[in-house]
Design a protein around this motif. Structure first.
Motif, short mmCIF file in Angstrom:
data_model
loop_
_atom_site.label_atom_id
_atom_site.label_comp_id
_atom_site.label_asym_id
_atom_site.label_seq_id
_atom_site.Cartn_x
_atom_site.Cartn_y
_atom_site.Cartn_z
N TYR A 145 -4.10 6.04 -5.64
CA TYR A 145 -4.40 6.12 -4.22
C TYR A 145 -5.54 5.18 -3.85
CZ TYR A 145 -1.38 10.22 -3.73
OH TYR A 145 -0.29 11.07 -3.70
N ALA A 189 0.83 -1.21 0.00
CA ALA A 189 0.00 0.00 0.00
C ALA A 189 0.87 1.26 0.00
CB ALA A 189 -0.93 -0.01 1.20
N LEU A 190 1.92 1.26 0.80
CA LEU A 190 2.83 2.41 0.83
C LEU A 190 3.54 2.60 -0.51
CD1 LEU A 190 4.44 1.93 4.36
CD2 LEU A 190 2.75 3.66 3.69
N ALA A 203 1.03 3.95 -3.03
CA ALA A 203 0.74 5.35 -2.71
C ALA A 203 1.89 6.26 -3.15
CB ALA A 203 0.47 5.51 -1.22
N TRP A 204 3.13 5.80 -2.96
CA TRP A 204 4.27 6.59 -3.39
C TRP A 204 4.32 6.70 -4.92
CZ3 TRP A 204 7.10 10.10 -1.28
CH2 TRP A 204 8.29 10.51 -1.88
N GLN A 205 3.97 5.60 -5.60
CA GLN A 205 3.89 5.65 -7.06
C GLN A 205 2.83 6.65 -7.51
OE1 GLN A 205 5.67 4.35 -9.43
NE2 GLN A 205 6.96 2.90 -8.33
N ALA A 206 1.72 6.70 -6.79
CA ALA A 206 0.67 7.67 -7.13
C ALA A 206 1.19 9.09 -7.00
CB ALA A 206 -0.54 7.46 -6.21
N PHE A 207 1.99 9.34 -5.95
CA PHE A 207 2.56 10.67 -5.76
C PHE A 207 3.59 11.01 -6.84
CE2 PHE A 207 6.09 13.15 -3.91
CZ PHE A 207 5.43 14.34 -3.66
N THR A 243 -6.05 2.26 -5.28
CA THR A 243 -5.41 0.96 -5.19
C THR A 243 -4.70 0.79 -3.85
OG1 THR A 243 -5.05 0.98 -7.59
CG2 THR A 243 -3.75 -0.58 -6.30
N ALA A 244 -4.01 1.85 -3.42
CA ALA A 244 -3.30 1.78 -2.13
C ALA A 244 -4.29 1.60 -0.98
CB ALA A 244 -2.48 3.06 -1.93
N ALA A 245 -5.42 2.29 -1.03
CA ALA A 245 -6.42 2.16 0.02
C ALA A 245 -7.02 0.76 0.04
CB ALA A 245 -7.52 3.21 -0.18
#
Length: 220
Positions: A60, A44-45, A48-52, A62-64
């Motif tokens: 985000y 998840a982290l 989320a970093w890839q989304a950023f 997907t991360a959630a």
């Protein structure tokens, strides 16, 4: 991409491989489930970093999904299934831990060599994420092959799927509809697997797959 962004993405993807090795080493079911929860949290982290980094807000979601379903709901549910079925805590392996870890190191090396050679023109981050993702997939397969307990094989399958999600996120994301469909597919598969484990326990009084082999031999 700045050096810091690349380093953090590299560290998170590498941590996912490390968590796969931790699952490969475990010989107790409760510890295996706890490490799988850690595995999903790192996923998840990483997503989320890839989304950023990619400026892709849909990642985000997907991360959630990975955090809520994979890191919390599924491990807690498997814990409850184990308690209800009265499954013993030890994991019986088909191969010794030492040989399994050596095989895992070989698979990671193979993943790096193959993926870095077949993607020479890709973005550096995408290449390394795909190499790490292939490592996670192969280590998940190794967990399934070397474990005799049905629950540990389910965990191996889910860790394999985490590798596929990492690959999709690293390859410049994936459509939101695919993410949602994958999440629901995994949830449905988990429900089916839970029912399957209950039926195995009810019929054979065990979730050790060798019991199935013995039963099949008796019917011949």
């Amino acid at each position: 991409m700045h050096g810091l962004e690349f380093d953090i993405a590299h560290m998170l993807a590498g941590s996912l491989v490390l968590a796969s090795f931790m699952m490969l080493y475990q010989d107790r079911l409760y510890a295996l489930l706890n490490i799988y929860a850690l595995h999903a949290t790192v996923l998840a982290l990483s997503v989320a970093w890839q989304a950023f980094v990619q400026h892709a807000p849909h990642l985000y979601v997907t991360a959630a999904i990975a955090l809520i379903f994979k890191a919390i709901i599924i491990p807690v549910s498997l814990h409850r299934i184990m308690v209800r079925l009265g499954i013993h805590r030890e994991i019986e392996t088909a191969v010794g831990v030492g040989l399994t870890m050596i095989a895992g190191i070989g698979l990671v090396a193979l993943s790096m060599v193959v993926m870095l050679r077949v993607t020479p023109g890709a973005d550096a981050l995408a290449r390394e994420d795909l190499a790490f993702a292939l490592s996670v997939v192969l280590l998940g397969l190794l967990i399934m092959v070397t474990r005799r307990n049905a629950v540990s094989q389910v965990v191996g399958f889910m860790s394999l799927e985490n590798g596929l999600v990492l690959a999709a996120a690293g390859a410049k994301g994936m459509p939101l509809v695919v993410e949602i469909s994958v999440a629901f597919s995994v949830l449905i598969a988990f429900i089916v697997i839970g029912i399957f484990l209950f039926r195995i326990r009810e019929r054979f009084d065990s979730v050790d797959i060798r019991a199935l082999d013995r039963f099949r031999g008796e019917r011949r």
